[in-house]
Each structure stands twice: as C-alpha cells, then as structure tokens.
Design a protein around this motif. Sequence first.
Motif, PDB file in Angstrom:
ATOM      1  N   VAL A  76      41.595  33.109  41.149  1.00 48.04           N
ATOM      2  CA  VAL A  76      41.144  34.486  40.899  1.00 48.04           C
ATOM      3  C   VAL A  76      42.059  35.506  41.560  1.00 48.04           C
ATOM      4  CG1 VAL A  76      39.270  36.131  41.242  1.00 48.04           C
ATOM      5  CG2 VAL A  76      38.742  33.781  40.613  1.00 48.04           C
ATOM      6  N   GLU A  77      42.471  35.223  42.807  1.00 51.66           N
ATOM      7  CA  GLU A  77      43.338  36.166  43.517  1.00 51.66           C
ATOM      8  C   GLU A  77      44.675  36.316  42.796  1.00 51.66           C
ATOM      9  OE1 GLU A  77      45.162  37.027  47.994  1.00 51.66           O
ATOM     10  OE2 GLU A  77      44.200  35.106  47.533  1.00 51.66           O
ATOM     11  N   LYS A  79      45.249  35.740  39.602  1.00 52.11           N
ATOM     12  CA  LYS A  79      45.031  36.413  38.313  1.00 52.11           C
ATOM     13  C   LYS A  79      44.918  37.921  38.498  1.00 52.11           C
ATOM     14  CE  LYS A  79      42.632  34.329  35.182  1.00 52.11           C
ATOM     15  NZ  LYS A  79      41.547  33.762  34.329  1.00 52.11           N
ATOM     16  N   LYS A  80      44.234  38.361  39.551  1.00 48.77           N
ATOM     17  CA  LYS A  80      44.109  39.799  39.818  1.00 48.77           C
ATOM     18  C   LYS A  80      45.482  40.438  40.015  1.00 48.77           C
ATOM     19  CE  LYS A  80      39.593  39.579  42.159  1.00 48.77           C
ATOM     20  NZ  LYS A  80      38.924  39.752  43.478  1.00 48.77           N
ATOM     21  N   PHE A  83      47.452  40.717  36.753  1.00 48.12           N
ATOM     22  CA  PHE A  83      46.996  41.814  35.904  1.00 48.12           C
ATOM     23  C   PHE A  83      47.430  43.174  36.446  1.00 48.12           C
ATOM     24  CE2 PHE A  83      43.827  38.868  33.913  1.00 48.12           C
ATOM     25  CZ  PHE A  83      44.210  39.113  32.603  1.00 48.12           C
ATOM     26  N   VAL A  84      47.484  43.305  37.768  1.00 43.87           N
ATOM     27  CA  VAL A  84      47.995  44.552  38.352  1.00 43.87           C
ATOM     28  C   VAL A  84      49.436  44.791  37.908  1.00 43.87           C
ATOM     29  CG1 VAL A  84      48.670  45.684  40.511  1.00 43.87           C
ATOM     30  CG2 VAL A  84      46.467  44.541  40.356  1.00 43.87           C
ATOM     31  N   ASP A 110      35.765  36.928  31.210  1.00 44.62           N
ATOM     32  CA  ASP A 110      35.781  36.308  32.542  1.00 44.62           C
ATOM     33  C   ASP A 110      34.545  36.739  33.345  1.00 44.62           C
ATOM     34  OD1 ASP A 110      38.100  34.932  34.420  1.00 44.62           O
ATOM     35  OD2 ASP A 110      36.705  36.175  35.570  1.00 44.62           O
ATOM     36  N   ASN A 112      34.361  37.443  36.390  1.00 40.40           N
ATOM     37  CA  ASN A 112      34.741  38.442  37.395  1.00 40.40           C
ATOM     38  C   ASN A 112      34.965  39.796  36.729  1.00 40.40           C
ATOM     39  OD1 ASN A 112      36.430  40.059  39.224  1.00 40.40           O
ATOM     40  ND2 ASN A 112      36.480  38.214  40.478  1.00 40.40           N
ATOM     41  N   LEU A 114      36.384  42.445  37.831  1.00 42.56           N
ATOM     42  CA  LEU A 114      37.724  42.991  38.059  1.00 42.56           C
ATOM     43  C   LEU A 114      38.728  42.414  37.071  1.00 42.56           C
ATOM     44  CD1 LEU A 114      37.876  42.946  41.968  1.00 42.56           C
ATOM     45  CD2 LEU A 114      37.329  44.864  40.466  1.00 42.56           C
ATOM     46  N   ILE A 115      38.552  41.148  36.729  1.00 43.89           N
ATOM     47  CA  ILE A 115      39.432  40.527  35.742  1.00 43.89           C
ATOM     48  C   ILE A 115      39.176  41.132  34.365  1.00 43.89           C
ATOM     49  CG2 ILE A 115      40.066  38.381  34.602  1.00 43.89           C
ATOM     50  CD1 ILE A 115      40.956  38.550  37.509  1.00 43.89           C
ATOM     51  N   SER A 118      40.697  44.634  34.324  1.00 44.93           N
ATOM     52  CA  SER A 118      42.161  44.590  34.309  1.00 44.93           C
ATOM     53  C   SER A 118      42.687  44.131  32.954  1.00 44.93           C
ATOM     54  CB  SER A 118      42.669  43.661  35.415  1.00 44.93           C
ATOM     55  OG  SER A 118      42.319  44.145  36.696  1.00 44.93           O
TER      56      SER A 118
END
Length: 332
Positions: A76-77, A79-80, A83-84, A110, A112, A114-115, A118
């Motif tokens: 997850v980290e 992937k974040k 996407f940034v 997803d 999450n 945030l995902i 993004s």
Amino acid sequence: MTSFVEGLTSPEMEIAEGGVILDNRTRFADLKVMLDSNKDNLKVDAMKRIINLIAKGKDVSELFAAVVKNVAAKNVELKKLVFVYLVRYAEEQQDLALLSISTFQRALKDPNQLIRGSALRVLTSIRVPMVAPIMLLSIKDAVRDMSPYVRKVAAHAIPKLYSLEPELELQLVDCIDFLLADRRSLVLGSAVYAFDEICPHRLDLLHKHFRALCRGLADVDEWGQIVMINMLTRYARNELADPDKSPPDTDIVLLLNSARPLLQSRNCSVVMAVVQLFYHVAPKAQLSQIARALVRLLRGPRETQYVVLTNIATICEQNPVEEGTFAISKVR
C-alpha cells in the motif's frame, strides 16, 4: 567513482568527484535498479527519493517507465507513492499512462480511499479525448463513493474532464447537483468550486441546496468558505428579494447570520468575502457591522492594508457617513 554511500549514484548529484558531469542515465541508474528489485522496501525507498526530488523541482520524468511498472504493487505504501508520481507526470507521458489505464480502473475499487482518490487523479490527468468516456464513468462512481475524500477528488476531477470534453457538460452538471447535496464539509467547498467552473449560470440548481449551504458555511475549510461566500453572494443578488424590504427575506437573514461569525476569521480573504457579501446583500442598517473587522485587517501587511483601504473608500463613497450607515471613525 562518485561520492555516494554503497557505491550508488545520487540522483541529486549533477557532477561527480573530479568534475565529471553525469548524464541522466547515470544519475538515475541506481533508482531504476531499486525499482526493478523484488524487495518492496527497496522500491519504497526509491520512490521516497524520487518524490523528494520532485518536491525540490527536479525533472524525473525519464523514470516514468520504471515507476509505472509498479502501479499494480500490493504494498500500500509503495502504491501511494507511485500514484503521487503519476499524478505529476501522467499528462506529460500520456502514451505510457494509457498502457496502464486498466490498472487505474482496478485501483478505483481498492479498499483504501487514498488509492481510489489517487487513481482518479491520475486517470483524469491523461489528456486524451478517447479516454473521456472512461473518465466520466469513473467520476459518476466516485461522486457516490462512501469516502468523502474520494467525493472531494471527484469534484476536482469534473472541471478537468470538462476542459477536455465540453460536450459532456449536462452529465457533469448532474454529478455537481449530486455533490451539492452532500452534507460533509470536506466535500461542499469542492462541489461549489466545480459548480463555478462548469455552470456558474445555472443558479436554478442552487434553489434546493441554498439553506444547507448556508448552514454548512462555518464548517468548510477557509478556501471553501471563500468560494462558497462568493457564490452565495451572487445567488442572493440575483435570486433573493430586496434586503431592505420589510419584513426581511428569511433566506437573506439566514445567509447573513451564517456568514457573520466569519468576520472573526484569521484569513483576511475570508473576511473580505464576507465584507463583499454584506456590502451587496445586507440591509443598509447592518452595514456598520463590518467596520470592526476591516479595522482589524489594517494591522496586517502593507498589501493587505492597501486592499482594505480601497474597499473602505468604496464603501464610504457609496454610503456616506452622514447617513449613519457606515462609520469607520466610530470604531476604536
């Protein structure tokens, strides 16, 4: 031999020891190796360094191919961070981004939030008309997402799609109408922003939302307050009755009562927006209520003082002191 620990070439190094200039291929070689690794911790470390370079204004667009390969990562980290990066460069590297559209679409589901947010940002950053139908479907789903964060992202995505395909206005207006009914303060300011960008002339859409927007004004962030107050001012001037009539219009009373506490805001732009609202919408007898807030702003920087004094001069010119409607001199 460059001066970087463990023999890796620093992406921040433009010149190696001895004055040898390093080209981009050499500078980013270590990051590409890390991004191709099977270890998530190395990939995360590489992405953190890349995002750090972006924050410093460095051009790392040539790493797009290496980064986009990790868009489907399970970490997850990682992937974040990917996407940034993609949000920053998707518009510049459209051909490569198009190859990953199916991955972005899967990311919209997803767990999450945030995902999901993004992924929508990246998808709407691909400025290719052929992708517009996919963007529209994604936005329609996102405005009904359970997460207010994703709904906020969807509101900001609407103007991006409209600029790409203006023919989709009617369908995007339906999305805006849905968002204006949202009761989460995180979403409201962005929904009004989308309204101003797409259909500022459609004041009829606001009839059923007006009172809820007034009541939610205090809970919205400062940027959202400015956008909402300006929109509500325009609505009141065009749709509501003369403020000086008796008895006063209940909607005008609600609007003024909702905005009045914001005269104490620490943000001078919010205060000036409320001042503008009172100047155009409030009964003449209430105009003096903004005097103290204007005087408080005169303690700010010179630029702020100039704007405030210009507005004071305009208000006093239109409302002479002798009429008793606006008397700055009475405020101590």
